[in-house]
Design a protein around this motif. Structure first.
Motif, PDB file in Angstrom:
ATOM      1  N   ILE A   1      12.989   1.913  -2.468  1.00 33.46           N
ATOM      2  CA  ILE A   1      11.951   2.561  -3.270  1.00 33.46           C
ATOM      3  C   ILE A   1      11.499   3.846  -2.577  1.00 33.46           C
ATOM      4  O   ILE A   1      11.819   4.072  -1.411  1.00 33.46           O
ATOM      5  CB  ILE A   1      10.741   1.632  -3.519  1.00 33.46           C
ATOM      6  N   ASP A   2      10.751   4.654  -3.280  1.00 35.33           N
ATOM      7  CA  ASP A   2      10.200   5.883  -2.713  1.00 35.33           C
ATOM      8  C   ASP A   2       9.384   5.536  -1.474  1.00 35.33           C
ATOM      9  O   ASP A   2       8.468   4.717  -1.529  1.00 35.33           O
ATOM     10  CB  ASP A   2       9.322   6.566  -3.769  1.00 35.33           C
ATOM     11  N   ARG A   3       9.715   6.150  -0.368  1.00 35.81           N
ATOM     12  CA  ARG A   3       9.049   5.858   0.910  1.00 35.81           C
ATOM     13  C   ARG A   3       7.536   6.053   0.826  1.00 35.81           C
ATOM     14  O   ARG A   3       6.776   5.370   1.494  1.00 35.81           O
ATOM     15  CB  ARG A   3       9.641   6.730   2.021  1.00 35.81           C
ATOM     16  N   ASN A   4       7.076   6.960  -0.010  1.00 35.96           N
ATOM     17  CA  ASN A   4       5.649   7.219  -0.151  1.00 35.96           C
ATOM     18  C   ASN A   4       4.939   6.194  -1.033  1.00 35.96           C
ATOM     19  O   ASN A   4       3.717   6.247  -1.176  1.00 35.96           O
ATOM     20  CB  ASN A   4       5.407   8.627  -0.705  1.00 35.96           C
ATOM     21  N   ALA A   5       5.681   5.269  -1.626  1.00 34.65           N
ATOM     22  CA  ALA A   5       5.100   4.261  -2.516  1.00 34.65           C
ATOM     23  C   ALA A   5       5.132   2.860  -1.909  1.00 34.65           C
ATOM     24  O   ALA A   5       4.850   1.886  -2.600  1.00 34.65           O
ATOM     25  CB  ALA A   5       5.833   4.272  -3.861  1.00 34.65           C
ATOM     26  N   ILE A   6       5.460   2.749  -0.645  1.00 36.48           N
ATOM     27  CA  ILE A   6       5.604   1.428  -0.022  1.00 36.48           C
ATOM     28  C   ILE A   6       4.276   0.660  -0.018  1.00 36.48           C
ATOM     29  O   ILE A   6       4.219  -0.514  -0.392  1.00 36.48           O
ATOM     30  CB  ILE A   6       6.193   1.561   1.390  1.00 36.48           C
ATOM     31  N   GLY A   7       3.195   1.296   0.394  1.00 37.36           N
ATOM     32  CA  GLY A   7       1.896   0.619   0.427  1.00 37.36           C
ATOM     33  C   GLY A   7       1.460   0.143  -0.941  1.00 37.36           C
ATOM     34  O   GLY A   7       1.006  -0.991  -1.114  1.00 37.36           O
ATOM     35  N   GLU A   8       1.601   1.007  -1.923  1.00 35.46           N
ATOM     36  CA  GLU A   8       1.234   0.643  -3.294  1.00 35.46           C
ATOM     37  C   GLU A   8       2.110  -0.502  -3.797  1.00 35.46           C
ATOM     38  O   GLU A   8       1.626  -1.440  -4.443  1.00 35.46           O
ATOM     39  CB  GLU A   8       1.371   1.851  -4.217  1.00 35.46           C
ATOM     40  N   THR A   9       3.396  -0.440  -3.506  1.00 37.54           N
ATOM     41  CA  THR A   9       4.315  -1.500  -3.922  1.00 37.54           C
ATOM     42  C   THR A   9       3.921  -2.838  -3.298  1.00 37.54           C
ATOM     43  O   THR A   9       3.902  -3.869  -3.984  1.00 37.54           O
ATOM     44  CB  THR A   9       5.763  -1.136  -3.535  1.00 37.54           C
ATOM     45  N   LEU A  10       3.594  -2.818  -2.015  1.00 39.61           N
ATOM     46  CA  LEU A  10       3.204  -4.059  -1.337  1.00 39.61           C
ATOM     47  C   LEU A  10       1.926  -4.648  -1.914  1.00 39.61           C
ATOM     48  O   LEU A  10       1.843  -5.861  -2.160  1.00 39.61           O
ATOM     49  CB  LEU A  10       3.021  -3.811   0.163  1.00 39.61           C
ATOM     50  N   ILE A  11       0.905  -3.831  -2.140  1.00 40.44           N
ATOM     51  CA  ILE A  11      -0.357  -4.380  -2.642  1.00 40.44           C
ATOM     52  C   ILE A  11      -0.211  -4.858  -4.087  1.00 40.44           C
ATOM     53  O   ILE A  11      -0.788  -5.875  -4.471  1.00 40.44           O
ATOM     54  CB  ILE A  11      -1.548  -3.396  -2.467  1.00 40.44           C
TER      55      ILE A  11
END
Length: 194
Positions: free
Chosen positions: A78-88
């Motif tokens: 996934i987009d590296r900048n979306a990892i936190g959003e993806t996890l939550i």
């Protein structure tokens, strides 16, 4: 019986399922220490000896009731900048989505007072969380980063789902994503605090 006909569920399978459902409910509500074999049997409307017959011990019953598969997304794709959003967002699905089960609540409630439950929770961390986090940055630092991610998510779970702190319960999904996502992002990819 032909191949296309569903297999009939026997009385034994129905009894086992009834015991397991009662155990999931009671372990999630009261934790390992607070739910006895007698409690499970009473809730399932059967004799306590039947619980032992099907599951041999409280530990085995607990192990079967507290099955957790987080089904974490492959973060490396996934987009590296979306990892936190993806996890939550995945966290909210696990705890509140239509397919959510009591497994995490059972483990979290029980892990503070029962070593067997704590070990199962550590197993989820080691076999599910750590490998996913290791894939997005330096694998040598994956344990620390996965530990930070887990501490954030388990703290949120404790406050929102077990303690039910009113201000945390009142947060919308968007508010949680907006406030927790950036912290998870920083932890997951190993960025220093601003």
């Amino acid at each position: 019986m032909t191949e296309n006909q569903p297999k009939k569920t026997g009385k034994s399978d129905r009894t086992r399922a009834k015991i397991l459902e009662a155990a999931k409910l009671l372990f999630a509500e009261h934790g390992y220490e607070g739910a006895s074999i007698r409690d499970v049997a009473a809730h399932a409307s059967i004799d306590p000896a039947m619980v032992i017959r099907y599951f041999r011990s409280k530990d085995e019953l607990f192990a079967r009731a507290a099955v957790v598969d987080l089904q974490l997304p492959a973060l490396r794709v996934i987009d590296r900048n979306a990892i936190g959003e993806t996890l939550i967002r995945r966290f909210l699905e696990v705890w509140e989505g239509p397919a959510s089960g009591p497994g995490m609540a059972i483990l979290l409630r029980s892990a503070t007072s029962n070593e067997f439950a704590a070990e199962k929770l550590r197993d989820v961390f080691g076999n599910q969380v750590r490998p996913v986090i290791a894939a997005v940055a330096d694998p040598a630092d994956a344990g620390r980063r996965a530990g930070l991610v887990s501490s954030q998510l388990l703290g949120l779970a404790m406050c929102r789902y077990l303690l039910r702190l009113p201000p945390v319960v009142a947060l919308s999904h968007d508010e949680i994503v907006q406030n927790v996502g950036p912290t998870l992002q920083r932890y997951a990819v190993g960025e220093d605090a601003p």
